[in-house]
Design an enzyme around this catalytic site. Structure first.
Site, PDB file in Angstrom:
ATOM      1  N   HIS A  60       0.808  -1.217   0.000  1.00  0.00           N
ATOM      2  CA  HIS A  60       0.000   0.000   0.000  1.00  0.00           C
ATOM      3  C   HIS A  60       0.842   1.268   0.000  1.00  0.00           C
ATOM      4  O   HIS A  60       0.322   2.353   0.261  1.00  0.00           O
ATOM      5  CB  HIS A  60      -0.956   0.012   1.202  1.00  0.00           C
ATOM      6  CG  HIS A  60      -1.911  -1.140   1.198  1.00  0.00           C
ATOM      7  ND1 HIS A  60      -2.324  -1.765   2.337  1.00  0.00           N
ATOM      8  CD2 HIS A  60      -2.519  -1.781   0.179  1.00  0.00           C
ATOM      9  CE1 HIS A  60      -3.140  -2.750   2.030  1.00  0.00           C
ATOM     10  NE2 HIS A  60      -3.279  -2.782   0.721  1.00  0.00           N
ATOM     11  N   ILE A 101       0.835   6.939   0.217  1.00  0.00           N
ATOM     12  CA  ILE A 101       0.295   5.848   1.024  1.00  0.00           C
ATOM     13  C   ILE A 101      -1.186   5.670   0.707  1.00  0.00           C
ATOM     14  O   ILE A 101      -1.944   6.644   0.713  1.00  0.00           O
ATOM     15  CB  ILE A 101       0.441   6.160   2.539  1.00  0.00           C
ATOM     16  CG1 ILE A 101       1.887   6.515   2.869  1.00  0.00           C
ATOM     17  CG2 ILE A 101      -0.036   4.992   3.380  1.00  0.00           C
ATOM     18  CD1 ILE A 101       2.042   7.207   4.216  1.00  0.00           C
ATOM     19  N   CYS A 102      -1.596   4.450   0.446  1.00  0.00           N
ATOM     20  CA  CYS A 102      -3.013   4.158   0.211  1.00  0.00           C
ATOM     21  C   CYS A 102      -3.617   3.716   1.540  1.00  0.00           C
ATOM     22  O   CYS A 102      -3.516   2.557   1.930  1.00  0.00           O
ATOM     23  CB  CYS A 102      -3.149   3.047  -0.842  1.00  0.00           C
ATOM     24  SG  CYS A 102      -4.854   2.611  -1.189  1.00  0.00           S
ATOM     25  N   LEU A 103      -4.182   4.670   2.275  1.00  0.00           N
ATOM     26  CA  LEU A 103      -4.747   4.383   3.596  1.00  0.00           C
ATOM     27  C   LEU A 103      -5.994   5.244   3.728  1.00  0.00           C
ATOM     28  O   LEU A 103      -5.926   6.473   3.628  1.00  0.00           O
ATOM     29  CB  LEU A 103      -3.706   4.716   4.681  1.00  0.00           C
ATOM     30  CG  LEU A 103      -4.100   4.468   6.130  1.00  0.00           C
ATOM     31  CD1 LEU A 103      -4.367   2.985   6.379  1.00  0.00           C
ATOM     32  CD2 LEU A 103      -3.006   4.943   7.078  1.00  0.00           C
TER      33      LEU A 103
END
Lengths: 138, 145
Positions: free
Chosen positions: A71, A78-80
Site C-alpha cells: 500500500h 500511502i493508500c490508507l
C-alpha cells in the site's frame, strides 16, 4: 503535546525541522519488533492545510528509505483510507502514525503495489488528489 | 429554481447561529434585504466531505441536502460546559473545555465545542470519535421516546 513528552514506541518528532514551519512536520517512525520492518526507520512528512483538522493532512513517506509495502508507492504515497475518505477530525498525528506503523506491521510480504510503475509516473505530487480505491480493512 | 440557501457573510456555520432569527418562510421577504452581490470567494459548502463549493455552484439536490443537514444539526442539544461532565477535552481542537464554553452533545454522548462539531457536521454527519452516523442515532433516539 503528549506526542513530544510521551511518544508511543517507534514514533518520534523531529523538532528541529518543525520549528521553522509549523504546518509541516517530519516524524520518524520505526518498524515494530517482530514484523517485516523491524529495525527500519522511515520518515513521514505531514502537511497541514488551513482547514485542518476538518481536512486531513497530506501524509507521505519521504527520504531515502520508502517502505516496500503493497500500500506504499515508491514515491512515498500511502493508500490508507483514514488519510482521505475515512478521515476524522478526532484523529491526531499520533494516531495517524500508529495506523501507518500498524499497516506496515500487518504486511506478510514486502512488495510494491501492483500498479506502482504506472501510478508513480502519472500521479499528482499531492497524494490527496488521487482517487484512492480502498480494498479491505486494516 | 434559484438558490434556496441564503448567502451568509461570515462562514457556513453562521447559518446555524442565526437560525432562530433568520427563518425565511417565503412570505416575509423584508428580512432578506436586497440580493447579495455576486461573490467569487464566499462561504464554502461540502456536498460530500472532500468537495468544497460556493453556494452558487451547488445543484438543487445538494442545496436541499445541506438545508436538511442544517435543520438536523439544530435538533442536536447544546449546553454550557460547567465542569461536572466527564469530558475534559474537545478532541477536534484538542483544547480543554473551559467553564462557560458552549458545547454540543451528539446522540452517542460524545461532546464537542459547538463551533468545532458544527463545522465538521456540515462536511460529514458522523461522530468524529466513534464514527456513528448522527442521523441514524437521532432517529433511534426518537423511536425510543
Amino acid at each position: 503535546m503528549a506526542l513530544l513528552k510521551d511518544p508511543p514506541s517507534g514514533v518520534e518528532i523531529d523538532m528541529n525541522k518543525i520549528s521553522s514551519n509549523l504546518s509541516e512536520w517530519i516524524v520518524d517512525v520505526t518498524g515494530a519488533a517482530g514484523t517485516n520492518y523491524e529495525g527500519e526507520t522511515f520518515q513521514l512528512q505531514f502537511k497541514f492545510g488551513p482547514r485542518y483538522p476538518f481536512d486531513s493532512p497530506q501524509v507521505l513517506f519521504i527520504g531515502s528509505n520508502i517502505p516496500v509495502h503493497p500500500h506504499v508507492y515508491s514515491n512515498g504515497h500511502i493508500c490508507l483510507s483514514i488519510l482521505t475518505d475515512d478521515w476524522s477530525p478526532a484523529l491526531s498525528v499520533q494516531s495517524v502514525c500508529l495506523s501507518i506503523v500498524s499497516m506496515l506491521s500487518s504486511c506478510k510480504e514486502k512488495k510494491r503495489p501492483p500498479d506502482n510503475a504506472f501510478y508513480v509516473k502519472t500521479c499528482s505530487k499531492n497524494p490527496k488528489k488521487t482517487r484512492w480505491w480502498y480494498h479491505g480493512k486494516f | 429554481m434559484g438558490n434556496c440557501l441564503k448567502q451568509p457573510n461570515a462562514d457556513d456555520i453562521s447559518l446555524l447561529r442565526g437560525a432562530e432569527n433568520n427563518q425565511t418562510d417565503g412570505t416575509d421577504s423584508s428580512l432578506l434585504g436586497p440580493p447579495p452581490p455576486y461573490q467569487v470567494s464566499g462561504p464554502m459548502y461540502h456536498p460530500t466531505p472532500n468537495i468544497s463549493r460556493p453556494v452558487a455552484q451547488l445543484t438543487e439536490e445538494e442545496q436541499v441536502k445541506i438545508a436538511k443537514r442544517i435543520g438536523l444539526i439544530n435538533q442536536l442539544p447544546t449546553g454550557v460546559f460547567d465542569g461536572t461532565r466527564k469530558a475534559k477535552e474537545c478532541v477536534i481542537c484538542m483544547g480543554e473545555f473551559m467553564v462557560g464554553d458552549t458545547v454540543r452533545y451528539l446522540p452517542c454522548m460524545h461532546t464537542y465545542h459547538r463551533e468545532c462539531i458544527d463545522d465538521w457536521l456540515m462536511r460529514a454527519f458522523t461522530c468524529p470519535s466513534c464514527m456513528e452516523p448522527v442521523d441514524a442515532a437521532l432517529l433511534s433516539t426518537y423511536n425510543s421516546l
